[in-house]
Write a protein that holds these residues in place. Structure first.
Motif, PDB file in Angstrom:
ATOM      1  N   ALA A  20       0.667  -0.886   0.038  1.00 28.08           N
ATOM      2  CA  ALA A  20      -0.179   0.148  -0.041  1.00 28.08           C
ATOM      3  C   ALA A  20       0.764   0.998   0.092  1.00 28.08           C
ATOM      4  O   ALA A  20       2.117   1.178   1.015  1.00 28.08           O
ATOM      5  CB  ALA A  20      -0.912   0.184   0.790  1.00 28.08           C
ATOM      6  N   VAL A  21       0.383   2.165  -1.034  1.00 27.21           N
ATOM      7  CA  VAL A  21       1.469   3.534  -0.818  1.00 27.21           C
ATOM      8  C   VAL A  21       0.450   4.615  -0.612  1.00 27.21           C
ATOM      9  O   VAL A  21      -0.663   5.173  -1.439  1.00 27.21           O
ATOM     10  CB  VAL A  21       1.756   3.699  -2.701  1.00 27.21           C
ATOM     11  N   SER A  22       0.978   5.438   0.215  1.00 27.63           N
ATOM     12  CA  SER A  22       0.298   6.474   0.629  1.00 27.63           C
ATOM     13  C   SER A  22       0.721   7.392   0.783  1.00 27.63           C
ATOM     14  O   SER A  22       2.369   7.956   0.735  1.00 27.63           O
ATOM     15  CB  SER A  22       0.517   6.182   2.665  1.00 27.63           C
ATOM     16  N   SER A  23      -0.267   8.833   0.709  1.00 30.44           N
ATOM     17  CA  SER A  23       0.698  10.415   0.450  1.00 30.44           C
ATOM     18  C   SER A  23       0.912  10.272   1.832  1.00 30.44           C
ATOM     19  O   SER A  23       2.003  12.053   1.843  1.00 30.44           O
ATOM     20  CB  SER A  23      -0.233  11.060  -0.698  1.00 30.44           C
ATOM     21  N   GLU A  24       1.462  10.547   2.094  1.00 29.85           N
ATOM     22  CA  GLU A  24       1.259  10.660   4.023  1.00 29.85           C
ATOM     23  C   GLU A  24       3.202  10.548   3.986  1.00 29.85           C
ATOM     24  O   GLU A  24       4.056   9.189   3.389  1.00 29.85           O
ATOM     25  CB  GLU A  24       0.779   9.411   5.270  1.00 29.85           C
ATOM     26  N   LYS A  25       3.830  10.908   5.248  1.00 33.70           N
ATOM     27  CA  LYS A  25       4.864  10.583   5.822  1.00 33.70           C
ATOM     28  C   LYS A  25       5.410   9.312   6.466  1.00 33.70           C
ATOM     29  O   LYS A  25       4.216   8.803   6.849  1.00 33.70           O
ATOM     30  CB  LYS A  25       5.417  11.460   6.766  1.00 33.70           C
ATOM     31  N   PRO A  26       6.583   9.092   6.551  1.00 36.03           N
ATOM     32  CA  PRO A  26       5.926   7.444   6.987  1.00 36.03           C
ATOM     33  C   PRO A  26       5.860   7.429   8.587  1.00 36.03           C
ATOM     34  O   PRO A  26       5.352   6.034   8.914  1.00 36.03           O
ATOM     35  CB  PRO A  26       8.283   6.676   6.667  1.00 36.03           C
ATOM     36  N   GLU A  27       6.054   8.433   9.584  1.00 37.38           N
ATOM     37  CA  GLU A  27       5.944   8.291  11.063  1.00 37.38           C
ATOM     38  C   GLU A  27       4.145   8.081  10.308  1.00 37.38           C
ATOM     39  O   GLU A  27       3.228   7.192  11.324  1.00 37.38           O
ATOM     40  CB  GLU A  27       6.328   9.781  11.344  1.00 37.38           C
ATOM     41  N   ALA A  28       3.737   8.976   9.769  1.00 33.68           N
ATOM     42  CA  ALA A  28       2.228   9.077   9.874  1.00 33.68           C
ATOM     43  C   ALA A  28       2.293   7.593   9.294  1.00 33.68           C
ATOM     44  O   ALA A  28       0.685   6.687   9.890  1.00 33.68           O
ATOM     45  CB  ALA A  28       1.450   9.984   8.531  1.00 33.68           C
ATOM     46  N   VAL A  29       2.436   6.764   8.343  1.00 31.20           N
ATOM     47  CA  VAL A  29       2.194   5.263   7.534  1.00 31.20           C
ATOM     48  C   VAL A  29       2.165   4.731   8.984  1.00 31.20           C
ATOM     49  O   VAL A  29       1.488   3.559   9.234  1.00 31.20           O
ATOM     50  CB  VAL A  29       2.576   5.108   6.700  1.00 31.20           C
ATOM     51  N   ARG A  30       3.517   4.871   9.800  1.00 34.38           N
ATOM     52  CA  ARG A  30       3.571   3.374  10.343  1.00 34.38           C
ATOM     53  C   ARG A  30       2.518   3.439  11.256  1.00 34.38           C
ATOM     54  O   ARG A  30       1.280   2.961  11.700  1.00 34.38           O
ATOM     55  CB  ARG A  30       4.638   4.030  11.148  1.00 34.38           C
ATOM     56  N   ALA A  31       1.482   4.894  11.908  1.00 33.93           N
ATOM     57  CA  ALA A  31       0.661   5.208  12.714  1.00 33.93           C
ATOM     58  C   ALA A  31      -0.007   4.238  12.151  1.00 33.93           C
ATOM     59  O   ALA A  31      -1.478   4.205  13.734  1.00 33.93           O
ATOM     60  CB  ALA A  31       0.586   6.751  13.216  1.00 33.93           C
ATOM     61  N   SER A  48       5.222  12.982  -3.649  1.00 33.29           N
ATOM     62  CA  SER A  48       4.565  12.554  -4.805  1.00 33.29           C
ATOM     63  C   SER A  48       4.758  12.332  -5.584  1.00 33.29           C
ATOM     64  O   SER A  48       5.063  12.438  -7.000  1.00 33.29           O
ATOM     65  CB  SER A  48       3.297  13.349  -5.151  1.00 33.29           C
ATOM     66  N   GLU A  49       6.467  11.902  -4.983  1.00 38.50           N
ATOM     67  CA  GLU A  49       7.267  11.857  -6.492  1.00 38.50           C
ATOM     68  C   GLU A  49       7.045   9.674  -7.417  1.00 38.50           C
ATOM     69  O   GLU A  49       7.130  10.157  -7.900  1.00 38.50           O
ATOM     70  CB  GLU A  49       9.351  11.538  -5.748  1.00 38.50           C
ATOM     71  N   ALA A  50       7.353   8.627  -6.151  1.00 33.63           N
ATOM     72  CA  ALA A  50       6.402   7.771  -6.983  1.00 33.63           C
ATOM     73  C   ALA A  50       4.719   8.052  -7.543  1.00 33.63           C
ATOM     74  O   ALA A  50       5.137   6.930  -9.182  1.00 33.63           O
ATOM     75  CB  ALA A  50       6.181   6.681  -6.218  1.00 33.63           C
ATOM     76  N   ILE A  51       4.056   8.733  -7.115  1.00 28.73           N
ATOM     77  CA  ILE A  51       3.201   8.551  -8.084  1.00 28.73           C
ATOM     78  C   ILE A  51       3.032   9.799  -9.344  1.00 28.73           C
ATOM     79  O   ILE A  51       2.295   9.608 -10.127  1.00 28.73           O
ATOM     80  CB  ILE A  51       1.547   8.634  -7.447  1.00 28.73           C
ATOM     81  N   ARG A  52       3.697  10.417  -9.267  1.00 29.14           N
ATOM     82  CA  ARG A  52       3.994  11.309 -10.002  1.00 29.14           C
ATOM     83  C   ARG A  52       5.010  10.096 -11.851  1.00 29.14           C
ATOM     84  O   ARG A  52       4.609  10.514 -12.381  1.00 29.14           O
ATOM     85  CB  ARG A  52       5.315  12.502  -9.782  1.00 29.14           C
ATOM     86  N   ALA A  53       6.174   9.809 -10.723  1.00 27.76           N
ATOM     87  CA  ALA A  53       6.493   8.888 -12.666  1.00 27.76           C
ATOM     88  C   ALA A  53       5.864   7.750 -12.769  1.00 27.76           C
ATOM     89  O   ALA A  53       5.983   7.107 -13.519  1.00 27.76           O
ATOM     90  CB  ALA A  53       7.918   8.585 -11.117  1.00 27.76           C
ATOM     91  N   LEU A  54       4.801   7.463 -12.004  1.00 26.56           N
ATOM     92  CA  LEU A  54       3.976   6.378 -11.558  1.00 26.56           C
ATOM     93  C   LEU A  54       2.683   6.571 -13.380  1.00 26.56           C
ATOM     94  O   LEU A  54       2.165   5.908 -13.704  1.00 26.56           O
ATOM     95  CB  LEU A  54       3.347   5.598 -10.915  1.00 26.56           C
ATOM     96  N   GLY A  55       2.706   8.095 -13.078  1.00 24.06           N
ATOM     97  CA  GLY A  55       1.770   9.078 -14.184  1.00 24.06           C
ATOM     98  C   GLY A  55       0.021   8.688 -13.419  1.00 24.06           C
ATOM     99  O   GLY A  55      -1.149   8.653 -13.488  1.00 24.06           O
ATOM    100  N   LEU A  56       0.391   8.479 -12.100  1.00 23.48           N
ATOM    101  CA  LEU A  56      -1.415   8.597 -10.805  1.00 23.48           C
ATOM    102  C   LEU A  56      -1.756   9.663 -10.077  1.00 23.48           C
ATOM    103  O   LEU A  56      -2.158   9.421  -9.654  1.00 23.48           O
ATOM    104  CB  LEU A  56      -0.718   7.357  -9.743  1.00 23.48           C
ATOM    105  N   ALA A  57      -0.782  10.460 -10.524  1.00 24.86           N
ATOM    106  CA  ALA A  57      -0.900  12.149  -9.787  1.00 24.86           C
ATOM    107  C   ALA A  57      -2.377  12.681 -10.368  1.00 24.86           C
ATOM    108  O   ALA A  57      -2.375  12.975 -12.226  1.00 24.86           O
ATOM    109  CB  ALA A  57      -0.243  13.061 -10.029  1.00 24.86           C
ATOM    110  N   ASN A  58      -3.030  12.921  -9.200  1.00 26.86           N
ATOM    111  CA  ASN A  58      -4.279  13.815 -10.027  1.00 26.86           C
ATOM    112  C   ASN A  58      -3.854  14.645 -10.664  1.00 26.86           C
ATOM    113  O   ASN A  58      -3.771  15.837  -9.954  1.00 26.86           O
ATOM    114  CB  ASN A  58      -5.246  13.917  -8.314  1.00 26.86           C
ATOM    115  N   ARG A  59      -4.895  15.136 -11.151  1.00 24.09           N
ATOM    116  CA  ARG A  59      -4.351  16.309 -12.000  1.00 24.09           C
ATOM    117  C   ARG A  59      -5.569  17.121 -11.952  1.00 24.09           C
ATOM    118  O   ARG A  59      -6.039  18.323 -12.758  1.00 24.09           O
ATOM    119  CB  ARG A  59      -4.086  16.449 -13.552  1.00 24.09           C
TER     120      ARG A  59
END
Lengths: 120, 130
Positions: A20-31, A48-59
């Motif tokens: 699961a890939v979240s837009s949150e920071k690692p600590e928020a994901v952990r929590a 948002s680097e991964a989602i930009r690279a993968l073309g999944l960023a909401n435009r």
């Protein structure tokens, strides 16, 4: 995301790994993972680097908090053991999620259960 | 009770009740794909709220009607901006999963390919709403 626990038996019967890939920071994901007791590999993409690279960023209007980059279009991808994409579910609205019924139907259609788990 | 007050209270009840149902659906991660029912309720609240002013609502009924109108408009705005623009990007049925890099829960770099092959994978991109 937390409702996927309803699919635990179906996922385990197919030995499916969840990432699961979240837009949150690692600590928020952990929590979040700890709060909901989810069993999955959680990954953070706060810039948002991964989602930009993968073309999944909401435009469209992202509706995220101020100062945050584009958020991911809620997307679920199912790949088989060979790493080939078998199913993609993407929301037209950020208010929708791939609910357990949709994911369960995709598992049934695209991934066979392990032989030992198939009822005689 | 005057007709304006009845209309205003009806509008308020409808708008706040619909929002309560909506939040409950969000809480349960069960927002329906078909939102026409919610839209109809909110539009009805909006119409009743406007009608209350048309019937000469005083300050109390007017306040209730204004809150109902604002709540209904907020819902309509939320739905309007929820539409996502984009596509499946690098993912295509029948093609290999693209690799990508992000951060693990511990903040260390993570690559999807580091998990290795041999098991089916369910990959979920979400916005942080669990």
């Amino acid at each position: 995301m937390r409702r996927w626990e309803e699919l635990r038996a179906e996922l385990e019967a197919r030995d499916v790994r969840i990432v699961a890939v979240s837009s949150e920071k690692p600590e928020a994901v952990r929590a979040g993972r700890a709060r909901h007791g989810l069993r999955a590999t959680f990954v953070a993409d706060p810039k948002s680097e991964a989602i930009r690279a993968l073309g999944l960023a909401n435009r469209g209007v992202h509706s995220g908090p101020p100062g945050v980059g584009p958020l991911a279009i809620p997307t679920t991808v199912l790949a088989d053991a060979q790493g080939v994409v078998r199913w993609i579910d993407q929301s037209e609205s950020y208010q929708w999620r791939s609910d357990p019924q949709r994911v369960g139907a995709a598992l049934e259609e695209h991934l066979p259960r392990r032989t030992a788990d198939v009822p005689a | 009770m005057s007709s304006a007050t009845a209309l205003a209270l009806g509008a308020l009840l409808l708008a706040l009740g619909s929002w309560a149902l909506w939040f409950r659906a969000i809480q349960r991660v069960a927002v329906p794909r078909d939102r026409r029912g919610y839209l109809a309720l909110m539009l009805a609240a909006l119409a009743l709220g406007i009608a209350a002013f048309g019937h000469g609502a005083g300050w109390l009924a007017g306040s209730a009607a204004a809150v109902a109108i604002a709540a209904a408009c907020a819902f309509l705005a939320t739905v309007a901006i929820s539409r996502q623009k984009g596509g499946p990007g690098a993912f295509e049925v029948g093609r290999p999963l693209p690799d990508f890099e992000a951060l693990g829960e511990d903040g260390a770099p993570f690559r999807l390919s580091s998990l290795g092959a041999g098991r089916p994978l369910l990959l979920k991109f979400f916005r942080g709403h669990w």
